[in-house]
Design an enzyme around this catalytic site. Structure first.
Site, PDB file in Angstrom:
ATOM      1  CD  GLU A 109      -2.818   1.066   2.507  1.00 52.00           C
ATOM      2  OE1 GLU A 109      -2.872   0.008   3.171  1.00 52.00           O
ATOM      3  OE2 GLU A 109      -3.595   2.022   2.681  1.00 52.00           O
ATOM      4  CG  ASN A 136      -7.711   2.198   5.559  1.00 56.04           C
ATOM      5  OD1 ASN A 136      -8.561   1.391   5.193  1.00 56.04           O
ATOM      6  ND2 ASN A 136      -7.243   2.218   6.792  1.00 56.04           N
ATOM      7  CG  ASN A 179      -9.243  -1.271   1.495  1.00 51.05           C
ATOM      8  OD1 ASN A 179      -8.868  -2.424   1.620  1.00 51.05           O
ATOM      9  ND2 ASN A 179      -9.136  -0.372   2.467  1.00 51.05           N
ATOM     10  CD  GLU A 180     -10.171  -2.675   5.938  1.00 51.27           C
ATOM     11  OE1 GLU A 180     -10.078  -1.587   6.546  1.00 51.27           O
ATOM     12  OE2 GLU A 180      -9.520  -3.681   6.266  1.00 51.27           O
ATOM     13  CE1 TYR A 230      -3.501  -6.565   8.744  1.00 46.91           C
ATOM     14  CE2 TYR A 230      -5.678  -5.552   8.627  1.00 46.91           C
ATOM     15  CZ  TYR A 230      -4.451  -5.834   8.041  1.00 46.91           C
ATOM     16  OH  TYR A 230      -4.172  -5.397   6.777  1.00 46.91           O
ATOM     17  CD  GLU A 264      -6.065  -4.862   4.065  1.00 46.57           C
ATOM     18  OE1 GLU A 264      -5.914  -4.573   5.274  1.00 46.57           O
ATOM     19  OE2 GLU A 264      -6.501  -4.071   3.223  1.00 46.57           O
ATOM     20  CD  GLN A 318       0.135  -2.753   3.728  1.00 47.15           C
ATOM     21  OE1 GLN A 318       0.979  -2.157   3.074  1.00 47.15           O
ATOM     22  NE2 GLN A 318      -0.986  -2.136   4.129  1.00 47.15           N
TER      23      GLN A 318
HETATM   24  O1  AHR Z   1      -3.052  -2.947   6.066  1.00 49.96           O
HETATM   25  C1  AHR Z   1      -3.261  -1.785   6.811  1.00 49.96           C
HETATM   26  C2  AHR Z   1      -4.686  -1.279   6.703  1.00 49.96           C
HETATM   27  O2  AHR Z   1      -5.547  -2.193   7.314  1.00 49.96           O
HETATM   28  C3  AHR Z   1      -5.245  -1.153   5.302  1.00 49.96           C
HETATM   29  O3  AHR Z   1      -4.946   0.079   4.738  1.00 49.96           O
HETATM   30  C4  AHR Z   1      -6.719  -1.273   5.519  1.00 49.96           C
HETATM   31  O4  AHR Z   1      -7.377  -1.844   4.423  1.00 49.96           O
HETATM   32  C5  AHR Z   1      -6.849  -2.093   6.778  1.00 49.96           C
HETATM   33  O5  AHR Z   1      -7.679  -1.494   7.690  1.00 49.96           O
END
Ligand code: AHR
Length: 504
Positions: A27, A72, A172-173, A244, A292, A349
């Site tokens: 990113e 993001n 994205n999201e 995450y 992700e 990432q």
């Molecule tokens: O990977 C970091 C961030 O985590 C990304 O920008 C977003 O898509 C997610 O919230």
């Protein structure tokens, strides 16, 4: 001492693995691009500014796709800022991460970097401030051969051949209130369907990923997926999942159980896809793109101190521990177990930002602890996941019940005649002896037993050395037993293991 019993039969196929399960993500965030993969003037940089030392480490992971440019960041990105002569490219405020984006790296540079690194691009279009017209234009720029406005701009910019990007994320999201121009499920679903139509009309050979939930704990989880799929079903191919995990509470048994939540997330989203499929009397299958996933929590405090509008500041630079590597190992195993539905998995990432590869600006590149489980799974986890009944003890943690002490999956690579058992011993203090009956008509031999453990679960690697790295141990044995063979191996406490067998 704990014990576990496994049964493996060469012909009992559970899933066929899509190689794109071993993908990652870059990113425009922090130092992922600038002083990560791209650092003109670095002693290893090539003429285009690509760091060769980083590329060498990327090649070691054998990554299939790299998702780009966000994240993001995507939801405020004007892709046209990143093309053409660099001196004309604008510097912009990035509202997602409150940094300054110089735009000296864009889609052409990323396509060139990917070709050199031996990976394929997974591109993404802006569904925040972006429009369907802009999405179509970016696709035309990247994929149309010649003779139209945007394809000829690409050629004028030095890329005669199209980038031929086959997989695209539609936003994205978009369920997250933190997203630039966050939308409700119906708003996003309608907009995504229209953008998808424009994109597939521009290039019918592409595949599209619609945004699912940012994690399973979102208040809209479930209803979001159903609504988005209802709007987009005819136009998209995959639905995304993100997750995450952290261990802020310093509760390691619970942390090691978190992959059960990932498993539940996948099964739930697969169920919603099945529901929409049934409701629509559709024959189509929408697959899952887990684009992700990782551990992310170490850097939260540090990130609050970063000065706004800095260019490429060191944000989200988690330094990973031994126990993080175990969680990443469990997450990889979970993806493999669900490979019938999950076709794409992006470790988020790739460089510097919650990443397996770290760099010093102007200095060295090095491997984090989590580099190794990904490297092993990517190297030896290709082919077929075998159905594998497992008997072992379980424990209850603060948030999860029935966490098996042994997390395991076995992969058969028919081309190489190799069977690999991936295993995490979640027990923090005791060895685990595993006994696996392997049913096959030919011979079975041990290639190696790789293990990674460290008595200090908080041990980390750094630019000056690796405290956490794999080594080979010699406790495993394979013995013939009639129509089968028996593998016996001892897994150290809190360890990641890769047991490689040759089968004929
Ligand atoms: O990977 C970091 C961030 O985590 C990304 O920008 C977003 O898509 C997610 O919230």
């Amino acid at each position: 001492m704990k014990n576990a019993k496994l049964q493996l039969e060469k012909n009992f196929i559970r899933n066929v693995i899509d190689n794109r399960l071993y993908s990652s993500f870059i990113e425009h965030l922090g130092r992922a691009v600038y002083s990560g993969i791209y650092e003109p003037g670095h002693e290893t940089a090539d003429a285009r500014g690509f760091r060769e030392d980083v590329m060498e480490l990327v090649r070691g992971l054998n990554v299939e796709l790299v998702r780009y440019p966000g994240g993001n960041f995507l939801s405020g990105y004007r892709w046209t800022d990143g093309i053409g002569p660099k001196e004309n490219r604008p510097r912009r405020l990035d509202l997602a991460w409150r940094t300054t984006e110089p735009n000296t790296f864009g889609i052409d540079e990323f396509a060139d970097w990917s070709a050199k690194a031996g990976v394929k691009v997974m591109a993404a279009v802006n569904m925040g401030t972006g429009t369907p017209e802009e999405a179509g234009a970016m696709l035309e720029y990247c994929n149309h051969p010649r003779g139209t406005y945007w394809s000829d701009v690409r050629r004028k910019n030095g890329h005669e051949e199209p980038h031929a990007i086959k997989i695209w994320c539609v936003g994205n999201e978009m369920d997250g209130p933190w997203q630039i121009c966050h939308r409700t499920a119906d708003e996003y679903g309608r907009a995504a369907a229209e953008a998808a139509k424009v994109m597939k009309w521009t290039d019918p050979s592409i595949e599209l990923v619609a945004c699912g939930s940012s994690n399973m704990r979102m208040p809209t989880f479930g209803s979001w997926e159903a609504a988005v799929l209802d709007h987009t079903w005819d136009h998209i191919d995959y639905l995304s999942l993100h997750i995450y995990f952290g261990n802020a509470e310093n509760d390691t048994p619970n942390f090691l159980g978190r992959s059960l939540e990932m498993d539940n997330f996948i099964r739930s989203v697969a169920g919603i896809c099945d529901y929409i499929k049934a409701k629509r009397h559709s024959k189509k299958q929408v697959f899952l793109s887990f684009d992700e996933w990782n551990v992310w929590y170490h850097s939260h405090g540090q990130d609050k101190k970063i000065k706004k509008w800095t260019m490429a500041p060191p944000i989200i630079e988690d330094i990973y521990t031994m126990e993080d590597a175990l969680v990443v190992g469990c997450m990889l195993i979970t993806l493999l177990k669900n490979a019938d539905r999950v076709k794409i998995g992006c470790l988020a990432q790739l460089v510097n930002v919650i990443a397996p590869i770290m760099t010093e600006s102007g200095g060295n590149a090095w491997r984090q602890t989590i580099f190794y489980p990904f490297m092993h799974a990517s190297a030896f986890g290709r082919g077929i996941v075998l159905a594998c009944p497992v008997k072992c003890e379980k424990y209850d943690s603060r948030e999860y019940s029935d966490v098996p002490y042994l997390e395991t999956v076995s992969v058969l690579n028919e081309e190489k005649n190799e069977l690999t058992v991936f295993a995490v011993n979640r027990n923090l203090t005791e060895n685990m002896d595993i006994e696996a009956d392997i049913f096959c008509t030919g011979s079975v031999g041990l290639i190696e037993h790789i293990t990674m453990n460290n008595q200090d679960l908080k041990a980390v690697n750094s630019a000056v050395g690796e405290k956490v790295k794999p080594s080979n141990i010699t406790t495993a044995k394979v013995e013939a037993a009639g129509q089968s063979a028996v593998l016996n191996a001892r897994l150290p406490p809190a360890s990641w293991n890769v047991i490689r067998l040759k089968i004929q």
